[in-house]
Design a protein around this motif. Structure first.
Motif, PDB file in Angstrom:
ATOM      1  N   ALA A  52       0.864  -1.177   0.000  1.00 13.65           N
ATOM      2  CA  ALA A  52       0.000   0.000   0.000  1.00 13.65           C
ATOM      3  C   ALA A  52       0.896   1.220   0.000  1.00 13.65           C
ATOM      4  O   ALA A  52       1.741   1.371   0.889  1.00 13.65           O
ATOM      5  N   GLY A  53       0.735   2.077  -0.995  1.00 26.30           N
ATOM      6  CA  GLY A  53       1.598   3.237  -1.097  1.00 26.30           C
ATOM      7  C   GLY A  53       1.502   3.861  -2.473  1.00 26.30           C
ATOM      8  O   GLY A  53       0.572   3.574  -3.240  1.00 26.30           O
ATOM      9  N   PRO A  54       2.464   4.695  -2.839  1.00 28.27           N
ATOM     10  CA  PRO A  54       2.419   5.363  -4.146  1.00 28.27           C
ATOM     11  C   PRO A  54       2.461   4.372  -5.293  1.00 28.27           C
ATOM     12  O   PRO A  54       3.191   3.382  -5.249  1.00 28.27           O
ATOM     13  N   ALA A  55       1.671   4.645  -6.337  1.00 32.75           N
ATOM     14  CA  ALA A  55       1.692   3.783  -7.515  1.00 32.75           C
ATOM     15  C   ALA A  55       3.022   3.894  -8.241  1.00 32.75           C
ATOM     16  O   ALA A  55       3.518   2.918  -8.812  1.00 32.75           O
ATOM     17  N   SER A  56       3.620   5.064  -8.215  1.00 33.92           N
ATOM     18  CA  SER A  56       4.870   5.285  -8.930  1.00 33.92           C
ATOM     19  C   SER A  56       5.881   5.981  -8.019  1.00 33.92           C
ATOM     20  O   SER A  56       5.819   7.190  -7.816  1.00 33.92           O
ATOM     21  N   ASN A  57       6.775   5.184  -7.443  1.00 30.65           N
ATOM     22  CA  ASN A  57       7.862   5.716  -6.627  1.00 30.65           C
ATOM     23  C   ASN A  57       8.898   4.604  -6.487  1.00 30.65           C
ATOM     24  O   ASN A  57       8.901   3.857  -5.505  1.00 30.65           O
ATOM     25  N   ALA A  58       9.746   4.467  -7.490  1.00 32.08           N
ATOM     26  CA  ALA A  58      10.694   3.348  -7.537  1.00 32.08           C
ATOM     27  C   ALA A  58      11.667   3.382  -6.364  1.00 32.08           C
ATOM     28  O   ALA A  58      12.021   2.331  -5.812  1.00 32.08           O
ATOM     29  N   ALA A  59      12.097   4.566  -5.964  1.00 33.84           N
ATOM     30  CA  ALA A  59      13.068   4.668  -4.872  1.00 33.84           C
ATOM     31  C   ALA A  59      12.477   4.135  -3.568  1.00 33.84           C
ATOM     32  O   ALA A  59      13.150   3.434  -2.793  1.00 33.84           O
ATOM     33  N   LEU A  60      11.212   4.440  -3.325  1.00 34.16           N
ATOM     34  CA  LEU A  60      10.552   3.999  -2.101  1.00 34.16           C
ATOM     35  C   LEU A  60      10.297   2.486  -2.139  1.00 34.16           C
ATOM     36  O   LEU A  60      10.561   1.774  -1.156  1.00 34.16           O
ATOM     37  N   LYS A  61       9.807   1.992  -3.262  1.00 29.11           N
ATOM     38  CA  LYS A  61       9.548   0.553  -3.381  1.00 29.11           C
ATOM     39  C   LYS A  61      10.838  -0.249  -3.222  1.00 29.11           C
ATOM     40  O   LYS A  61      10.871  -1.280  -2.547  1.00 29.11           O
ATOM     41  N   ARG A  62      11.897   0.239  -3.850  1.00 34.75           N
ATOM     42  CA  ARG A  62      13.154  -0.496  -3.761  1.00 34.75           C
ATOM     43  C   ARG A  62      13.698  -0.493  -2.337  1.00 34.75           C
ATOM     44  O   ARG A  62      14.256  -1.488  -1.867  1.00 34.75           O
ATOM     45  N   ALA A  63      13.530   0.608  -1.628  1.00 37.81           N
ATOM     46  CA  ALA A  63      13.989   0.674  -0.236  1.00 37.81           C
ATOM     47  C   ALA A  63      13.245  -0.348   0.617  1.00 37.81           C
ATOM     48  O   ALA A  63      13.833  -1.013   1.474  1.00 37.81           O
ATOM     49  N   LEU A  64      11.938  -0.501   0.389  1.00 34.56           N
ATOM     50  CA  LEU A  64      11.158  -1.479   1.139  1.00 34.56           C
ATOM     51  C   LEU A  64      11.600  -2.902   0.804  1.00 34.56           C
ATOM     52  O   LEU A  64      11.753  -3.745   1.696  1.00 34.56           O
ATOM     53  N   VAL A  65      11.800  -3.183  -0.487  1.00 40.37           N
ATOM     54  CA  VAL A  65      12.242  -4.520  -0.889  1.00 40.37           C
ATOM     55  C   VAL A  65      13.587  -4.857  -0.257  1.00 40.37           C
ATOM     56  O   VAL A  65      13.795  -5.957   0.259  1.00 40.37           O
ATOM     57  N   ARG A  66      14.512  -3.898  -0.275  1.00 36.71           N
ATOM     58  CA  ARG A  66      15.831  -4.167   0.314  1.00 36.71           C
ATOM     59  C   ARG A  66      15.719  -4.418   1.814  1.00 36.71           C
ATOM     60  O   ARG A  66      16.390  -5.301   2.354  1.00 36.71           O
TER      61      ARG A  66
END
Length: 361
Positions: free
Chosen positions: A261-275
């Motif tokens: 759940a979060g922004p549809a488009s924010n690669a930096a944020l998604k990648r930080a969560l995955v890491r």
């Protein structure tokens, strides 16, 4: 989910006696008999179907014979969903079943015809081979954007070594990808407070073409109130405001990212969560993700995941779109499937590894 429940052959003149009826609790036992080979279905029934987080009534498709015995069933999970932030009429289809002695007589098509009238957009995810053939015949469209992603940390053969080589290559190429967000990330055993989660949803919902409403009420029902499973919540915070949530489930040697759940488009944020997920559960020998989000998929590759050829089946029946119009783009994660609800219960009861409080520090 088909249970080979056998009965004596059905006389042809009995077909006209089949009728569609409204749901009543007296049919619950008959429906559960159809799914007697599905573990924990009875234990999950009230929570899954009759405690809807959006306050919607349970209204499945139910066929009975002249003796009022259940011969066909299609469960539904009413939802609230949005298209670019505006409400749309949609629901999930699940647990499609026709008693074996009645198969091949058109009851499946009859069930789906009734189902199509219950919402403008009806979705099915993680369906069987038999159900897939029925849906294609009735005009449902497969969405091939939904993909599997995996990260392996052990190798038991040549195939696994080949996958790990791909992972190394993907992670090397990921060095050229977007930088990680400098947000603060916490790993929690409970969701953030209701106001923060709902504010996040309201802020980000307009960015999605199609998405199930990921409000606090929905996430709380699906993950915190699941009667036979435990989930963890990886939360990103920016300037002390909730920026995104990833929902994960750990069992045995496998960590599953089941929702976002979060922004549809924010690669930096998604990648930080995955890491953070990847690094926090270093003892997990395998990490898996199912998603239709291409940007999240690229973030997963950048962090060393690979995508196998096999894809989960996700089908849509859209009574509004024209035949030549492609299916609308839904944001899908593994948690959208009722298969995750059942799989979580089965794994929990086989000896779920309860996340210790020390894992959230």
């Amino acid at each position: 989910m088909n249970n080979d429940q056998k009965k004596s052959p059905v006389p042809e003149d009995s077909i006209g006696s089949i009728r569609s009826v409204s749901w009543h609790p007296r049919y619950r036992e008959g429906v559960l008999e159809l799914f007697s080979n599905v573990p924990h279905k009875a234990q999950l029934w009230q929570w899954e179907f009759e405690s809807n987080p959006f306050g919607k009534a349970f209204d499945p498709v139910l066929l009975v014979d002249r003796e009022d015995q259940v011969v066909g069933f299609n469960g539904v999970m009413p939802i609230e969903a949005t298209a670019y932030g505006e409400p749309i009429d949609a629901l999930w289809s699940c647990d499609f079943h026709v008693v074996e002695s009645w198969r091949g007589k058109g009851l499946g098509s009859q069930i789906k015809s009734v189902l199509h009238g219950k919402a403008k957009e009806v979705m099915a995810f993680g369906i069987s081979d038999h159900a897939s053939r029925v849906l294609l015949h009735l005009g449902w469209k497969p969405d091939l954007r939904v993909r599997n992603y995996r990260l392996l940390r052990s190798s038991r053969g040549i195939r696994e070594w080949a996958f790990r080589a791909i992972q190394w290559l993907n992670r090397s190429l990921g060095l050229l990808g977007p930088r990680l967000s400098n947000c603060t990330i916490t790993v929690q055993s409970t969701l953030p407070d209701q106001a923060s989660v709902n504010e996040l949803w309201e802020r980000e919902k307009s960015g999605y073409s199609r998405i199930v409403k990921r409000s606090f009420e929905y996430l709380n029902w699906k993950y915190q109130r699941h009667p036979l499973a435990r989930y963890a919540f990886v939360c990103a915070w920016e300037h002390q405001k909730l920026a995104a949530i990833m929902v994960v489930r750990f069992h045995g040697e496998t960590l599953k990212i089941v929702d976002y759940a979060g922004p549809a488009s924010n690669a930096a944020l998604k990648r930080a969560l995955v890491r953070r997920v990847r690094d926090h559960w270093r003892h997990a020998l395998q990490l898996t993700v199912v998603t239709s989000d291409a940007q999240l998929g690229q973030c997963l590759r950048n962090e060393g995941f690979f995508s196998p050829r096999t894809r989960p089946r996700f089908y849509i029946h859209d009574s509004v779109a024209s035949e030549n119009e492609p299916s609308r783009s839904w944001f899908i994660m593994a948690g959208d499937s009722d298969g995750e609800l059942l799989g979580a219960a089965a794994e929990f009861c086989r000896g779920y590894t309860v996340l210790n409080e020390t894992e959230f520090n």
